[in-house]
Design a protein around this motif. Structure first.
Motif: not given
Length: 292
Positions: A30-38, A44-47, A259-260
């Protein structure tokens, strides 16, 4: 040192991540921090939170950012193509600066079921081509400050009168706070740091609003971006039950992000260049364990 005029932090938003059951060997993610909200989480980019067996994160490349991997449970085997090898246990953290060209593997050791939190931390454009490096922060080497009703473990930054051992290329803090039921603590951070938290156990109340967040809850925290690294801000915490929380903070970079896959750059062309460099062998040989 905090004063009565310190910026008072509050919870901005909080949520509970959704988890995907992927099946063996990547059992749950699961994404704690979703990359769509970077942009909201900058720097921070994602967790990502993952539960997995061996064979999920074998040899793979990275460029343009840093990772901070916290081992919740199990043993994590690290292998990199510069000859590095280590095993991390619960409470240990690995910091990696991917820089120009990282190639490594992060595997569950032996037959363990590993549970990790991996944070992706951006690099400014000026540091995206730095040398790749790795640093293990073992739980016993992160200083602990005893407080009334619990303790604070500092992995990175100047917190509670001690300095964490993490050598990040950009200024961040990473703190694990453990409190018994009813205990109160005021967490002090530089006022210009963007910050978020993730609840590892129990339930806590945050800020003057006494916003309650329980296990697996994540939240962004208010801050003063126009403020100074030298000025303090305060987040009031009270444990509703026996609780443990991770709090991270860092100075926003405010640059465009592309992001890639395993790469984080400033433009799509730089992402394409990273894939070309990988195909041309510029990332070096695969990361495999030397049996000798």
């Amino acid at each position: 040192m905090a004063t009565n005029t310190a910026f008072q932090r509050e919870i901005k938003s909080f949520w509970y991540p959704e988890y995907n059951k992927n099946g063996y060997p990547h059992l749950q993610q699961g994404f704690i921090l979703h990359p769509n909200r970077n942009a909201e989480f900058d720097p921070f980019i994602l967790m990502a939170e993952d539960w997995y067996k061996r064979g999920v994160f074998s040899d793979h490349p990275h460029r343009g950012f840093q990772t901070v991997t916290y081992v919740v449970d199990g043993r994590l085997e690290h292998i990199d193509n510069a000859g590095g090898y280590s095993i991390l246990n619960a409470g240990d953290v690995q910091y990696m600066n991917a820089g120009w060209a990282a190639r490594h593997a992060e595997e569950a050791f032996d037959d363990d079921l590993i549970h990790t939190l991996q944070l992706w931390l951006n690099l400014p454009k000026s540091l995206k081509h730095t040398e790749t490096s790795y640093q293990n922060i073992y739980v016993e080497d992160a200083p602990v400050v005893n407080i009334d009703g619990g303790f604070v473990r500092v992995y990175s930054g100047d917190i509670a009168g001690v300095k964490g051992p993490m050598q990040s290329l950009v200024p961040i803090t990473m703190t694990e706070i453990t409190l018994r039921e009813g205990a109160e603590y005021t967490h002090v951070l530089p006022e210009n740091h963007n910050s978020f938290l993730f609840m590892l156990a129990g339930e806590m109340e945050f800020g003057e609003s006494k916003t309650k967040i329980s296990k697996t809850g994540a939240a962004t925290i208010s801050y003063n971006e126009a403020g100074s690294e030298d000025n303090s801000s305060e987040l009031k915490i009270k444990a509703a039950t026996r609780s443990k929380v991770l709090i991270y903070s860092g100075v926003p970079i405010r640059e465009e992000i592309a992001l890639g896959g395993p790469f984080v750059m400033n433009t799509k062309e730089e992402i394409r260049e990273a894939f070309r460099d990988l195909q041309l062998g510029k990332f070096g040989p695969p990361a495999v364990r030397n049996k000798n």
